[in-house]
Design an enzyme around this catalytic site. Structure first.
Site, PDB file in Angstrom:
ATOM      1  N   SER A 304       0.854  -1.224  -0.050  1.00 55.07           N
ATOM      2  CA  SER A 304      -0.006  -0.060   0.089  1.00 55.07           C
ATOM      3  C   SER A 304       0.969   1.428  -0.006  1.00 55.07           C
ATOM      4  O   SER A 304       2.034   1.280   0.627  1.00 55.07           O
ATOM      5  CB  SER A 304      -1.047  -0.146   1.160  1.00 55.07           C
ATOM      6  OG  SER A 304      -1.431   1.319   1.532  1.00 55.07           O
ATOM      7  N   LYS A 310       0.008  -3.514   5.153  1.00 56.51           N
ATOM      8  CA  LYS A 310      -0.871  -4.478   3.999  1.00 56.51           C
ATOM      9  C   LYS A 310      -0.098  -5.280   2.989  1.00 56.51           C
ATOM     10  O   LYS A 310       0.850  -4.671   2.436  1.00 56.51           O
ATOM     11  CB  LYS A 310      -1.878  -3.259   3.319  1.00 56.51           C
ATOM     12  CG  LYS A 310      -2.743  -2.463   4.293  1.00 56.51           C
ATOM     13  CD  LYS A 310      -3.531  -2.023   3.349  1.00 56.51           C
ATOM     14  CE  LYS A 310      -4.665  -2.845   2.737  1.00 56.51           C
ATOM     15  NZ  LYS A 310      -5.581  -2.193   1.776  1.00 56.51           N
ATOM     16  N   ASN A 312      -1.588  -6.565  -0.050  1.00 55.37           N
ATOM     17  CA  ASN A 312      -3.005  -7.011  -0.854  1.00 55.37           C
ATOM     18  C   ASN A 312      -2.891  -8.199  -1.975  1.00 55.37           C
ATOM     19  O   ASN A 312      -1.911  -8.285  -2.428  1.00 55.37           O
ATOM     20  CB  ASN A 312      -3.409  -5.656  -1.575  1.00 55.37           C
ATOM     21  CG  ASN A 312      -3.387  -4.465  -0.822  1.00 55.37           C
ATOM     22  OD1 ASN A 312      -3.858  -4.396   0.279  1.00 55.37           O
ATOM     23  ND2 ASN A 312      -2.946  -3.229  -1.267  1.00 55.37           N
ATOM     24  N   ARG A 343     -22.721  -6.887 -46.359  1.00 58.10           N
ATOM     25  CA  ARG A 343     -21.738  -6.612 -45.580  1.00 58.10           C
ATOM     26  C   ARG A 343     -22.456  -5.327 -44.692  1.00 58.10           C
ATOM     27  O   ARG A 343     -23.227  -4.224 -45.409  1.00 58.10           O
ATOM     28  CB  ARG A 343     -20.501  -6.201 -46.428  1.00 58.10           C
ATOM     29  CG  ARG A 343     -19.899  -7.429 -46.924  1.00 58.10           C
ATOM     30  CD  ARG A 343     -18.597  -6.762 -47.850  1.00 58.10           C
ATOM     31  NE  ARG A 343     -17.642  -6.020 -47.202  1.00 58.10           N
ATOM     32  CZ  ARG A 343     -17.264  -5.250 -47.696  1.00 58.10           C
ATOM     33  NH1 ARG A 343     -17.156  -4.823 -49.027  1.00 58.10           N
ATOM     34  NH2 ARG A 343     -16.290  -4.180 -46.981  1.00 58.10           N
TER      35      ARG A 343
END
Length: 503
Positions: A304, A310, A312, A343
């Protein structure tokens, strides 16, 4: 200025800043699919499609072999073509093939003036762009499939290792009954193998496109007749399609598919399924790696910018992001099935960018899934702690079955409902709450005098109330795993494709 070019101008900074390198797309940035689906990859595929068409005509005697050699040599130099300039010039005709044909013709003229007439001869722009798109898709899938195989192999190892590792099964976010992490991992693997099978099937069927102006291949007949002085055989178109497919390595379609977009729709569905299958894996990893659960962690989580503590679950996060985007892109591609005439105006054009984005996102998700599963860390001790968090409530289904013989099913359910409520309201343990509820339901009558339950078999004479040892056995969640182990074994009998195997 070439005749097909209008004086479109760029913003002064655009020349240096318009390249999309994935700054806001970490889901696919740096992946093999990102390079294969970029403008340079598409340019290479467009040139390959043009060269293959000339070679196919030469193989059937519709063009000199020297022309095929000259076109192939010129097409092998994509660095001579500026993708940015082609993109701007494409605004004139609505697609990049028109300016590319002009540039390729000039390059061939420099090599062999007589060969220039055979560049793009008989084809329409959609033939080349659709064929190039299929080449791009094939090359992209050839990197996605091995990543899926690696993911399946990693999940096989995980499922086998944790075949009997107990954990809480959760439904509607709450503890339900015990399960095993091996069964969960085997389920992930099953989805990954399903995705591999779907993509491999689509990959094998990716077709070349060739139909000429309106899907009749008439121009090829006209050129053949003009050179030979007599009408060509009726099967010329079929033979040319087959040879073009062989030159590109793609499948030969039964019909030109300018407005029959089954190949794109099938690919869209397979990509959406693959992204969703990997998204299921990611969703579970994200949930189980929450701090308060802590049952899984990524082997190399991300940090982080503000909180040093942290780690993650970045890989799972990126996979989940891709899984949320690809179904919407597939919806656009399905919408293009409703294409008018021989087309279409707009429906075909609407496919290009969504298909590229879907390929990139799915390819990136497959890469991240292979990395995630190879290094996923499992925490059995935390799984067991969480499994015990409800003090035995996770096995109330088992207790109902055991009590039914004493009280009948309806009364057993009422007793367990009462006991479960009291554990929450009075903060007492389940055995004590259950003992209270049992005594209230069966207060004084000896076993042989208890009336037979109305909704179950008669209570056996002399059956005692649940003994402490029997209750402890019933409350052990590891004894209530049903067929989890056998289901894992069965699931792992399904083989995965070797990671190096390509269709």
């Amino acid at each position: 200025m070439p005749s097909d070019e209008l004086p479109w101008t760029e913003h002064p900074q655009q020349r240096d800043e318009s390249a999309d390198l994935g700054l806001l797309a970490p889901s696919w940035a740096g992946s093999a699919v990102a390079g294969l689906t970029g403008d340079a990859g598409y340019l290479r595929a467009l040139l390959d499609a043009e060269a293959a068409l000339t070679r196919a005509q030469a193989a059937l005697g519709l063009a000199p072999r020297s022309a095929a050699a000259a076109v192939t040599a010129a097409a092998a130099e994509p660095h001579r073509h500026d993708a940015r300039t082609l993109a701007l010039r494409a605004r004139t005709a609505g697609n990049p093939v028109v300016p590319l044909v002009a540039d390729l013709t000039a390059a061939v003229t420099d090599r062999d003036p007589g060969a220039a007439a055979y560049v793009h001869r008989g084809a329409t722009s959609q033939d080349i762009l659709d064929t190039a798109t299929m080449l791009v898709c094939a090359r992209a899938l050839d990197t996605v499939l091995p990543d899926l195989a690696r993911t399946a192999a990693a999940l096989r190892r995980t499922a086998a290792e944790h075949r009997d590792t107990p954990m809480a099964g959760r439904t509607l976010t709450q503890h339900a009954v015990p399960t095993t992490f091996g069964l969960k991992a085997a389920g992930w693997r099953s989805l990954v193998l399903d995705a591999h099978d779907r993509l491999a099937s689509v990959r094998a069927a990716l077709p070349v496109q060739l139909g000429g102006a309106a899907g009749t291949l008439a121009a090829f007949h006209a050129y053949a007749e003009a050179e030979d002085g007599r009408p060509p055989a009726p099967d010329l178109g079929s033979r040319l399609l087959a040879r073009y497919a062989a030159e590109t390595g793609l499948a030969a379609p039964a019909l030109p598919w300018h407005t029959l977009r089954t190949p794109v729709a099938d690919l869209a569905g397979a990509l959406a399924f693959t992204a969703g299958a990997l998204g299921k894996l990611a969703a579970d990893v994200l949930t189980l790696s929450r701090t308060e659960l802590g049952e899984l962690t990524e082997g190399s989580g991300g940090g982080s910018s503000a909180m040093p503590h942290k780690t993650n679950p970045v890989r799972a996060t990126l996979i989940a992001a891709a899984a949320r985007q690809v179904p919407g892109l597939a919806a656009v591609l399905y919408g293009s099935l409703a294409a008018e005439d021989e087309r279409p105006a707009g429906a075909w054009h609407a496919e290009w960018q969504p298909l590229r984005d879907a390929l990139r996102l799915t390819g990136g998700a497959a890469r991240d899934a292979a990395e995630l599963t190879a290094h996923l860390r499992v925490h059995p001790r935390r799984m067991r702690q969480n499994l015990d968090a409800t003090g035995g409530l996770v096995v109330t289904e088992r207790l109902v079955a055991a009590l039914t013989a004493l009280t009948g099913r309806a009364e057993a359910r009422r007793i367990l409902d009462t006991a479960a409520r009291r554990t929450a309201e009075r903060d007492i343990e389940l055995p004590a709450a259950l003992d209270e509820a049992l005594n209230e339901a069966l207060p004084t009558a000896p076993c042989e005098d208890r009336p037979a339950p109305s909704d179950g078999p008669p209570a056996p004479r002399g059956v005692p109330a649940l003994s402490p040892s029997r209750l402890r056995q019933l409350l052990d969640p590891t004894g209530y795993l049903g067929s989890a182990g056998a289901l894992v074994d069965r699931a792992l009998e399904r083989p995965e494709h070797p990671a190096q195997e390509l269709p």
